[in-house]
Design a protein around this motif. Structure first.
Motif, PDB file in Angstrom:
ATOM      1  N   ALA A 188       0.824  -1.200   0.000  1.00 22.38           N
ATOM      2  CA  ALA A 188       0.000   0.000   0.000  1.00 22.38           C
ATOM      3  C   ALA A 188       0.859   1.250   0.000  1.00 22.38           C
ATOM      4  O   ALA A 188       1.986   1.245   0.487  1.00 22.38           O
ATOM      5  N   ILE A 189       0.285   2.294  -0.540  1.00 23.04           N
ATOM      6  CA  ILE A 189       0.876   3.614  -0.448  1.00 23.04           C
ATOM      7  C   ILE A 189       0.143   4.330   0.683  1.00 23.04           C
ATOM      8  O   ILE A 189      -1.086   4.434   0.667  1.00 23.04           O
ATOM      9  N   ILE A 190       0.886   4.797   1.650  1.00 21.48           N
ATOM     10  CA  ILE A 190       0.313   5.504   2.787  1.00 21.48           C
ATOM     11  C   ILE A 190       0.501   6.995   2.558  1.00 21.48           C
ATOM     12  O   ILE A 190       1.592   7.452   2.218  1.00 21.48           O
ATOM     13  N   VAL A 191      -0.573   7.750   2.751  1.00 22.47           N
ATOM     14  CA  VAL A 191      -0.535   9.197   2.578  1.00 22.47           C
ATOM     15  C   VAL A 191      -0.404   9.838   3.954  1.00 22.47           C
ATOM     16  O   VAL A 191      -1.259   9.630   4.829  1.00 22.47           O
ATOM     17  N   ASN A 192       0.666  10.598   4.149  1.00 22.35           N
ATOM     18  CA  ASN A 192       0.935  11.250   5.435  1.00 22.35           C
ATOM     19  C   ASN A 192       0.581  12.733   5.411  1.00 22.35           C
ATOM     20  O   ASN A 192       1.224  13.540   6.080  1.00 22.35           O
ATOM     21  N   LEU A 193      -0.457  13.086   4.664  1.00 24.69           N
ATOM     22  CA  LEU A 193      -0.851  14.486   4.553  1.00 24.69           C
ATOM     23  C   LEU A 193      -1.225  15.074   5.905  1.00 24.69           C
ATOM     24  O   LEU A 193      -0.838  16.198   6.224  1.00 24.69           O
ATOM     25  N   ASP A 194      -1.949  14.317   6.716  1.00 27.02           N
ATOM     26  CA  ASP A 194      -2.348  14.825   8.033  1.00 27.02           C
ATOM     27  C   ASP A 194      -1.144  15.114   8.925  1.00 27.02           C
ATOM     28  O   ASP A 194      -1.122  16.098   9.658  1.00 27.02           O
ATOM     29  N   VAL A 195      -0.107  14.289   8.829  1.00 28.24           N
ATOM     30  CA  VAL A 195       1.105  14.481   9.632  1.00 28.24           C
ATOM     31  C   VAL A 195       1.824  15.761   9.209  1.00 28.24           C
ATOM     32  O   VAL A 195       2.213  16.578  10.044  1.00 28.24           O
ATOM     33  N   VAL A 196       1.965  15.949   7.893  1.00 27.44           N
ATOM     34  CA  VAL A 196       2.660  17.136   7.383  1.00 27.44           C
ATOM     35  C   VAL A 196       1.849  18.393   7.700  1.00 27.44           C
ATOM     36  O   VAL A 196       2.416  19.422   8.089  1.00 27.44           O
ATOM     37  N   LEU A 197       0.527  18.325   7.572  1.00 27.91           N
ATOM     38  CA  LEU A 197      -0.317  19.464   7.931  1.00 27.91           C
ATOM     39  C   LEU A 197      -0.141  19.837   9.396  1.00 27.91           C
ATOM     40  O   LEU A 197      -0.029  21.019   9.733  1.00 27.91           O
ATOM     41  N   ALA A 198      -0.112  18.851  10.270  1.00 25.73           N
ATOM     42  CA  ALA A 198       0.059  19.107  11.699  1.00 25.73           C
ATOM     43  C   ALA A 198       1.419  19.743  11.981  1.00 25.73           C
ATOM     44  O   ALA A 198       1.508  20.694  12.774  1.00 25.73           O
ATOM     45  N   LYS A 199       2.464  19.250  11.338  1.00 23.11           N
ATOM     46  CA  LYS A 199       3.802  19.826  11.535  1.00 23.11           C
ATOM     47  C   LYS A 199       3.855  21.280  11.081  1.00 23.11           C
ATOM     48  O   LYS A 199       4.565  22.090  11.661  1.00 23.11           O
ATOM     49  N   ARG A 200       3.104  21.601  10.020  1.00 26.18           N
ATOM     50  CA  ARG A 200       3.096  22.969   9.479  1.00 26.18           C
ATOM     51  C   ARG A 200       2.040  23.840  10.153  1.00 26.18           C
ATOM     52  O   ARG A 200       1.899  25.011   9.847  1.00 26.18           O
ATOM     53  N   LYS A 201       1.261  23.237  11.059  1.00 28.18           N
ATOM     54  CA  LYS A 201       0.161  23.926  11.752  1.00 28.18           C
ATOM     55  C   LYS A 201      -0.779  24.593  10.752  1.00 28.18           C
ATOM     56  O   LYS A 201      -1.146  25.752  10.878  1.00 28.18           O
ATOM     57  N   MET A 202      -1.155  23.803   9.745  1.00 27.22           N
ATOM     58  CA  MET A 202      -2.039  24.288   8.695  1.00 27.22           C
ATOM     59  C   MET A 202      -3.284  23.412   8.649  1.00 27.22           C
ATOM     60  O   MET A 202      -3.198  22.197   8.813  1.00 27.22           O
ATOM     61  N   SER A 203      -4.423  24.026   8.420  1.00 24.96           N
ATOM     62  CA  SER A 203      -5.670  23.272   8.327  1.00 24.96           C
ATOM     63  C   SER A 203      -5.884  22.799   6.891  1.00 24.96           C
ATOM     64  O   SER A 203      -5.292  23.331   5.944  1.00 24.96           O
ATOM     65  N   LEU A 204      -6.741  21.820   6.742  1.00 23.13           N
ATOM     66  CA  LEU A 204      -7.090  21.310   5.421  1.00 23.13           C
ATOM     67  C   LEU A 204      -7.773  22.414   4.608  1.00 23.13           C
ATOM     68  O   LEU A 204      -7.564  22.523   3.409  1.00 23.13           O
ATOM     69  N   THR A 205      -8.551  23.246   5.284  1.00 25.14           N
ATOM     70  CA  THR A 205      -9.226  24.363   4.625  1.00 25.14           C
ATOM     71  C   THR A 205      -8.211  25.337   4.041  1.00 25.14           C
ATOM     72  O   THR A 205      -8.342  25.773   2.892  1.00 25.14           O
ATOM     73  N   GLU A 206      -7.198  25.687   4.823  1.00 22.74           N
ATOM     74  CA  GLU A 206      -6.168  26.608   4.351  1.00 22.74           C
ATOM     75  C   GLU A 206      -5.403  26.007   3.171  1.00 22.74           C
ATOM     76  O   GLU A 206      -5.127  26.694   2.181  1.00 22.74           O
ATOM     77  N   LEU A 207      -5.067  24.723   3.261  1.00 23.10           N
ATOM     78  CA  LEU A 207      -4.366  24.060   2.160  1.00 23.10           C
ATOM     79  C   LEU A 207      -5.234  24.067   0.902  1.00 23.10           C
ATOM     80  O   LEU A 207      -4.751  24.346  -0.190  1.00 23.10           O
ATOM     81  N   SER A 208      -6.506  23.798   1.059  1.00 23.95           N
ATOM     82  CA  SER A 208      -7.442  23.800  -0.060  1.00 23.95           C
ATOM     83  C   SER A 208      -7.441  25.152  -0.768  1.00 23.95           C
ATOM     84  O   SER A 208      -7.408  25.227  -1.997  1.00 23.95           O
ATOM     85  N   GLU A 209      -7.467  26.220   0.000  1.00 22.46           N
ATOM     86  CA  GLU A 209      -7.464  27.570  -0.566  1.00 22.46           C
ATOM     87  C   GLU A 209      -6.146  27.868  -1.274  1.00 22.46           C
ATOM     88  O   GLU A 209      -6.128  28.491  -2.333  1.00 22.46           O
ATOM     89  N   ARG A 210      -5.044  27.420  -0.707  1.00 22.61           N
ATOM     90  CA  ARG A 210      -3.725  27.701  -1.285  1.00 22.61           C
ATOM     91  C   ARG A 210      -3.464  26.951  -2.588  1.00 22.61           C
ATOM     92  O   ARG A 210      -2.810  27.472  -3.476  1.00 22.61           O
ATOM     93  N   VAL A 211      -3.947  25.710  -2.679  1.00 24.88           N
ATOM     94  CA  VAL A 211      -3.639  24.897  -3.859  1.00 24.88           C
ATOM     95  C   VAL A 211      -4.770  24.835  -4.880  1.00 24.88           C
ATOM     96  O   VAL A 211      -4.568  24.342  -5.982  1.00 24.88           O
ATOM     97  N   GLY A 212      -5.950  25.322  -4.521  1.00 23.65           N
ATOM     98  CA  GLY A 212      -7.061  25.313  -5.454  1.00 23.65           C
ATOM     99  C   GLY A 212      -7.653  23.940  -5.691  1.00 23.65           C
ATOM    100  O   GLY A 212      -8.145  23.641  -6.772  1.00 23.65           O
ATOM    101  N   VAL A 213      -7.601  23.104  -4.670  1.00 19.95           N
ATOM    102  CA  VAL A 213      -8.193  21.766  -4.725  1.00 19.95           C
ATOM    103  C   VAL A 213      -9.320  21.735  -3.705  1.00 19.95           C
ATOM    104  O   VAL A 213      -9.183  22.276  -2.606  1.00 19.95           O
ATOM    105  N   THR A 214     -10.434  21.107  -4.074  1.00 15.02           N
ATOM    106  CA  THR A 214     -11.587  21.106  -3.168  1.00 15.02           C
ATOM    107  C   THR A 214     -11.280  20.362  -1.871  1.00 15.02           C
ATOM    108  O   THR A 214     -10.440  19.463  -1.838  1.00 15.02           O
TER     109      THR A 214
END
Length: 68
Positions: free
Chosen positions: A2-28
């Motif tokens: 399997a490929i494991i996605v560590n997006l939640d870990v990286v977001l936590a390290k950067r203290k960024m919310s999924l909402t903020e990332l969504s706005e920055r990258v233009g992905v829903t």
């Protein structure tokens, strides 16, 4: 295998919310959520590049291969 996605870990390290990332990258929020939970079947290189740029990370920080 399997490929494991560590997006939640990286977001936590950067203290960024999924909402903020969504706005920055233009992905829903729903597409990022699918990626974050590991339910995505694919990711475009352009999306991966945008996420890495926004989070100041490498693709290997987000994706991990596991043989379990």
């Amino acid at each position: 295998m399997a490929i494991i996605v560590n997006l939640d870990v990286v977001l936590a390290k950067r203290k960024m919310s999924l909402t903020e990332l969504s706005e920055r990258v233009g992905v829903t929020m729903s597409n990022l959520s699918i990626l974050k939970t590991g339910k995505a079947k694919a990711i475009r290189f352009s999306t991966l590049e945008a996420i890495c740029e926004a989070l100041d990370c490498q693709p290997g920080d987000l994706l991990e291969f596991s043989e379990d």
